[in-house]
Design a protein around this motif. Structure first.
Motif, PDB file in Angstrom:
ATOM      1  N   ARG A 141      15.834  -4.492  32.547  1.00  0.00           N
ATOM      2  CA  ARG A 141      15.897  -6.230  32.692  1.00  0.00           C
ATOM      3  C   ARG A 141      17.299  -6.587  32.243  1.00  0.00           C
ATOM      4  O   ARG A 141      17.948  -6.656  32.987  1.00  0.00           O
ATOM      5  CB  ARG A 141      14.924  -6.568  32.258  1.00  0.00           C
ATOM      6  CG  ARG A 141      14.511  -8.175  32.184  1.00  0.00           C
ATOM      7  CD  ARG A 141      13.691  -9.075  31.848  1.00  0.00           C
ATOM      8  NE  ARG A 141      12.503  -8.244  32.794  1.00  0.00           N
ATOM      9  CZ  ARG A 141      11.258  -9.459  33.244  1.00  0.00           C
ATOM     10  NH1 ARG A 141      11.677 -10.690  33.585  1.00  0.00           N
ATOM     11  NH2 ARG A 141      10.954  -8.585  34.060  1.00  0.00           N
ATOM     12  N   GLU A 185      10.627 -13.488  40.630  1.00  0.00           N
ATOM     13  CA  GLU A 185      10.916 -14.107  40.210  1.00  0.00           C
ATOM     14  C   GLU A 185      12.629 -14.321  40.232  1.00  0.00           C
ATOM     15  O   GLU A 185      12.948 -12.812  39.725  1.00  0.00           O
ATOM     16  CB  GLU A 185      10.372 -12.995  38.299  1.00  0.00           C
ATOM     17  CG  GLU A 185      10.495 -13.525  37.281  1.00  0.00           C
ATOM     18  CD  GLU A 185      10.138 -12.702  36.169  1.00  0.00           C
ATOM     19  OE1 GLU A 185      10.824 -12.814  34.884  1.00  0.00           O
ATOM     20  OE2 GLU A 185      10.116 -11.063  36.535  1.00  0.00           O
ATOM     21  N   ALA A 244      16.594 -12.399  42.084  1.00  0.00           N
ATOM     22  CA  ALA A 244      14.949 -12.530  42.419  1.00  0.00           C
ATOM     23  C   ALA A 244      14.230 -10.851  42.308  1.00  0.00           C
ATOM     24  O   ALA A 244      15.293 -10.759  42.971  1.00  0.00           O
ATOM     25  CB  ALA A 244      14.618 -13.566  43.263  1.00  0.00           C
TER      26      ALA A 244
END
Length: 439
Positions: free
Chosen positions: A228, A248, A244
């Protein structure tokens, strides 16, 4: 094939069609003349077994195919005679990548083919109409592309699917896309390497906005904290506006805004947007001109407000859309803007629950822009509503013609249809139809 010059894509066709044997001797070959282009851009020719479809051929060209090829198949072939309408493709990936069908056709033939798709659909539906010339789309103008990434051993391939295949063709250039998207391909390749799942393809929807690129990834792997942070860092380093992953938002350096004639909208990740800005403008000008003077307008399948926010400069608008996030985006844009008339919104699945005709009677103008399946049920309700002006926008000439037929049978008069190109060198075409009736 004595004397026949192999077509540059013939070998690839053989690999994709292994059950159709390659020509072996002159007696096994059948010489055919391409008579026309089919609906998907393939050249069509007649054989004793029925019509065959030969990709990347043009009317008037002569090809040799396996005489045993079944009608309707895409057999291996060699091109014997070229047509004067043939030109060199603009992209080195053409013929492998399935994104473009007609880079080998000159401009005159290409534009005539696209317009004819609309003319033929209307004729088959029994609708007489004045069809305008095609509104052209320049190269390097597409602001929105969807790329696919797959694992190939230790590598990750990023590109488009081959025609009629799930095989991904890796690309290094794309002459339909805006330069900003093409320039981002190395970044997108690295990003795909971080996000890709071990077992399924990764999709990257890339949109050029006024604030930079907006990237929405779907079918990604379950990200570790390290992955991430790697994706976020890479995105910020590349100057991307927003990233995204499966809905998310991982990082938003700047709001990725699109401009609807002076109204700034921040679309949600993955939201629908017209592919080419100039094509969107051409559609909007037709719709707004037709509905000028209307005081109460309804926009069905409104999305993020492509038409509704423009219409709100001169009329009160009711926007109907199934996606809540899209409605929220246009509502927020309306609140931030000045000089607009009232805009109300309604979340509704128009395919499952068409609005009844009696609820439409309060409007004096309608615009609808449905998905490829069209708006058959809604069109039947519009036909019974008596609303005096209707603008129908569609990316599918066949379902548009069907819906127009319903409206004409219900008492509407078709003023004309304008085909608009925003899917350059493909067999897809947009169209806007304008209808009227006495109340």
């Amino acid at each position: 094939m004595a004397g026949a010059r192999p077509h540059p894509f013939a070998d690839r066709r053989r690999r994709r069609q292994p059950r159709i044997p390659a020509p072996r001797t002159k007696d096994d070959d059948l010489r055919v003349t391409i008579e026309s282009l089919g609906a998907k851009g393939d050249g069509t020719a007649r054989t004793p077994a029925g019509p065959v479809f030969l990709p990347f051929t043009l009317p008037g060209e002569v090809a040799e195919i396996d005489a045993a090829a079944e009608g309707g198949a895409h057999p291996a072939y060699a091109l014997v005679e070229e047509a004067p309408d043939r030109r060199a493709p603009a992209c080195p990936h053409f013929g492998q990548c399935g994104g473009c069908d007609l880079q080998h056709a000159n401009e005159e033939l290409y534009r005539a083919f696209k317009r004819e798709l609309v003319v033929s659909a209307l004729e088959r539906a029994g609708v007489g109409a004045e069809v305008a010339p095609l509104v052209a789309c320049p190269p390097r103008s597409r602001r929105r592309v969807t790329l696919t990434a797959v694992r190939a051993g230790n590598r990750v391939l990023l590109g488009y699917n081959a025609a009629r295949s799930n095989r991904v063709v890796a690309i290094e250039t794309c002459p339909i896309a805006l330069p900003a998207i093409e320039a981002a391909l190395p970044f997108l390749q690295k990003l795909a390497g971080i996000l890709i799942d071990r077992k399924r393809p990764l999709k990257l929807l890339v949109t050029a906005t006024t604030a930079g690129l907006d990237v929405s990834a779907t079918d990604a792997s379950r990200l570790s904290d390290k992955a991430r942070q790697q994706a976020i860092g890479l995105t910020l380093e590349a100057g991307i506006a927003r990233l995204a992953v499966d809905g998310e938002i991982l990082v938003k350096a700047r709001p990725p805004l699109v401009d609807f004639a002076g109204v700034a909208v921040e679309p949600p990740p993955g939201a629908f947007l017209q592919a080419v800005e100039s094509a969107e403008t051409a559609m909007a000008e037709l719709v707004l001109s037709h509905l000028s003077g209307a005081k109460r307008v309804v926009d069905y399948f409104s999305g993020c407000g492509t038409f509704s926010l423009r219409l709100a400069r001169h009329a009160a608008v009711h926007a109907v859309e199934s996606e809540a996030a899209a409605l929220e985006a246009q509502d927020a844009a309306h609140r931030r803007s000045t000089g607009l008339k009232p805009l109300s919104s309604e979340r509704r699945d128009l395919a499952r629950r068409p609005v009844p005709a009696k609820e439409m009677k309060r409007f004096d103008g309608i615009v609808f822009d449905p998905p490829r399946a069209g708006a058959e049920g809604l069109s039947r309700e519009i036909a019974g509503s008596g609303v005096p002006r209707v603008a129908a926008v569609s990316c599918n000439p066949v379902t548009l013609a069907r819906d127009i037929r319903i409206l004409v049978d219900g008492g509407y008069r078709l003023l004309g249809v304008t085909p608009i190109d925003q899917f350059l060198w493909s067999h897809h075409v947009e169209a806007v139809a304008l209808l009227t009736r006495d109340r």
